[in-house]
Scaffold this motif. Structure first.
Motif, PDB file in Angstrom:
ATOM      1  N   VAL A   1      44.802  38.006  41.890  1.00 22.71           N
ATOM      2  CA  VAL A   1      43.977  37.539  41.523  1.00 22.71           C
ATOM      3  C   VAL A   1      44.138  38.846  43.107  1.00 22.71           C
ATOM      4  O   VAL A   1      44.547  38.743  44.191  1.00 22.71           O
ATOM      5  CB  VAL A   1      43.987  36.594  42.232  1.00 22.71           C
TER       6      VAL A   1
ATOM      7  N   PHE B   1      43.803  40.224  37.093  1.00 19.36           N
ATOM      8  CA  PHE B   1      44.700  41.582  36.063  1.00 19.36           C
ATOM      9  C   PHE B   1      46.230  40.262  35.667  1.00 19.36           C
ATOM     10  O   PHE B   1      46.346  39.139  36.735  1.00 19.36           O
ATOM     11  CB  PHE B   1      44.490  42.560  37.330  1.00 19.36           C
TER      12      PHE B   1
ATOM     13  N   GLU C   1      52.251  44.085  49.139  1.00 21.37           N
ATOM     14  CA  GLU C   1      50.527  43.197  49.285  1.00 21.37           C
ATOM     15  C   GLU C   1      51.590  41.463  49.446  1.00 21.37           C
ATOM     16  O   GLU C   1      51.941  41.563  48.069  1.00 21.37           O
ATOM     17  CB  GLU C   1      49.636  42.861  47.911  1.00 21.37           C
TER      18      GLU C   1
ATOM     19  N   GLU D   1      51.350  37.817  49.031  1.00 21.90           N
ATOM     20  CA  GLU D   1      51.205  36.505  48.300  1.00 21.90           C
ATOM     21  C   GLU D   1      51.861  35.223  47.895  1.00 21.90           C
ATOM     22  O   GLU D   1      52.745  35.611  48.018  1.00 21.90           O
ATOM     23  CB  GLU D   1      50.096  37.196  47.319  1.00 21.90           C
TER      24      GLU D   1
ATOM     25  N   ASP E   1      53.382  42.125  45.747  1.00 20.46           N
ATOM     26  CA  ASP E   1      52.047  42.477  44.318  1.00 20.46           C
ATOM     27  C   ASP E   1      52.795  44.384  44.992  1.00 20.46           C
ATOM     28  O   ASP E   1      51.291  44.799  45.183  1.00 20.46           O
ATOM     29  CB  ASP E   1      50.897  41.776  44.010  1.00 20.46           C
TER      30      ASP E   1
ATOM     31  N   LYS F   1      50.767  48.594  38.896  1.00 16.39           N
ATOM     32  CA  LYS F   1      51.234  46.862  39.507  1.00 16.39           C
ATOM     33  C   LYS F   1      52.929  46.405  38.560  1.00 16.39           C
ATOM     34  O   LYS F   1      52.885  45.385  38.612  1.00 16.39           O
ATOM     35  CB  LYS F   1      50.135  45.743  39.458  1.00 16.39           C
TER      36      LYS F   1
ATOM     37  N   THR G   1      46.165  38.821  48.402  1.00 20.21           N
ATOM     38  CA  THR G   1      46.544  39.691  49.355  1.00 20.21           C
ATOM     39  C   THR G   1      45.889  39.942  50.753  1.00 20.21           C
ATOM     40  O   THR G   1      44.418  39.883  50.162  1.00 20.21           O
ATOM     41  CB  THR G   1      47.272  40.891  49.570  1.00 20.21           C
TER      42      THR G   1
HETATM   43 MG    MG Z   1      47.557  41.169  45.225  1.00 19.47          MG
END
Ligand code: MG
Length: 288
Positions: A76, A108, A135, A137, A166, A183, A253
């Motif tokens: 997300v 995504f 990131e 999370e 992430d 990513k 994040t």
């Molecule tokens: Mg992220």
């Protein structure tokens, strides 16, 4: 229960952390994914752990709890307001020109092959654009799957929680508009160190997340600041997609990523990223 996956020789095995030792669950199941998918009664796991031989923690090299997910990890974007603003102001968001805080969840995915475990290296050299960012999370792992899961029922579909980094190549994320390439690079999804079952975290909104780079505190947030909470995310994703046991949702994040700084503080070889969410633990990865 704090579940783990660990390497012994060539094999990856399921286990649980108990009193500072690893209970080897390999006689009970082939993998954590197997345990999650089997939909056992609550006390099955307790009994399996009770019977399991104990290993010294030093002899078990932890890997990601789900080292190779069955399919892409759901993620997300822009799910903390302060981060949504810093991302928009950074100029790296090619998907939105005016609105920083989204009105519906931005979902995504990352490729399963991007997953690595605790202490494994983030291969920043695979990003030709030298714009690697972290990131921190909270990751949610699905137990029972299903389609059309309502907000009200959503938490009954949560098996437990882990930590996800992430990792993102910012220039690729921006250049290709769609975020997948930037990513999904190999090693860009550190996960772990444990998977804590939902019964031990009755209210995930109270969890605190801290990210440190070389010991410097960069992210410091509470999960209650999520714009779209976990039930909303499960409801939204499962509206038309059948969720499956072992599916992972990285919930977004908070503020404090590298591109939030001027100039951006990208990760470089030799850096160490450590993300802490108690009681899941600290997910530490060096950058190569
Ligand atoms: Mg992220």
């Amino acid at each position: 229960m704090k579940l783990v996956s660990f390497r012994r020789g060539e094999a990856l095995q399921p286990g649980a952390l108990v009193d500072g030792r690893v209970a080897d669950l390999s006689a009970a199941a082939a993998s954590l994914l197997d345990i999650i998918s089997s939909n056992h009664e609550q006390n099955w796991l307790d009994q399996a752990v009770r019977k399991a031989p104990r290993l010294p923690i030093g002899s078990a090299q932890l890997v990601a709890p789900i080292p190779l997910p069955r399919r892409n990890i759901f993620c997300v974007g822009k799910n903390y307001a302060a981060h949504a603003r810093e991302f928009q102001q950074s100029g790296f968001d090619a998907t939105s020109s005016v609105q920083d805080v989204p009105t519906a969840p931005v979902v995504f995915t990352k490729a399963p092959s991007s997953v690595i475990g605790p202490e494994a290296a983030i291969l920043a050299n695979l990003d030709p654009t030298n714009s690697v960012d972290y990131e921190g999370e909270l990751g949610v792992v699905i137990s029972r799957g299903g389609r059309g899961i309502s907000r009200t029922d959503a938490m009954d579909h949560v098996f437990g929680y882990t930590i996800i980094n992430d990792v993102t190549a910012r220039t690729l994320q921006h250049k290709h508009k769609q975020w997948f390439l930037g990513k999904s690079i190999d090693s860009f999804c550190p996960m772990g160190p444990t998977l804590v079952t939902a019964d031990e975290i009755p209210d995930p909104t109270r969890l605190k997340l801290e990210t440190r780079v070389n010991g410097e505190l960069r992210q410091n947030a509470v999960v209650s600041d999520l714009i779209f909470d976990i039930p909303t995310l499960i409801e939204t994703i499962s509206r038309g997609i059948t969720l499956m046991p072992g599916d992972i949702i990285a919930t977004g994040t908070p503020e404090g990523v590298g591109i939030g700084f001027t100039p951006p503080k990208y990760l470089k070889s030799g850096d160490t990223v450590a993300i802490t969410i108690d009681p899941i633990g600290t997910l530490t990865n060096a950058v190569h």
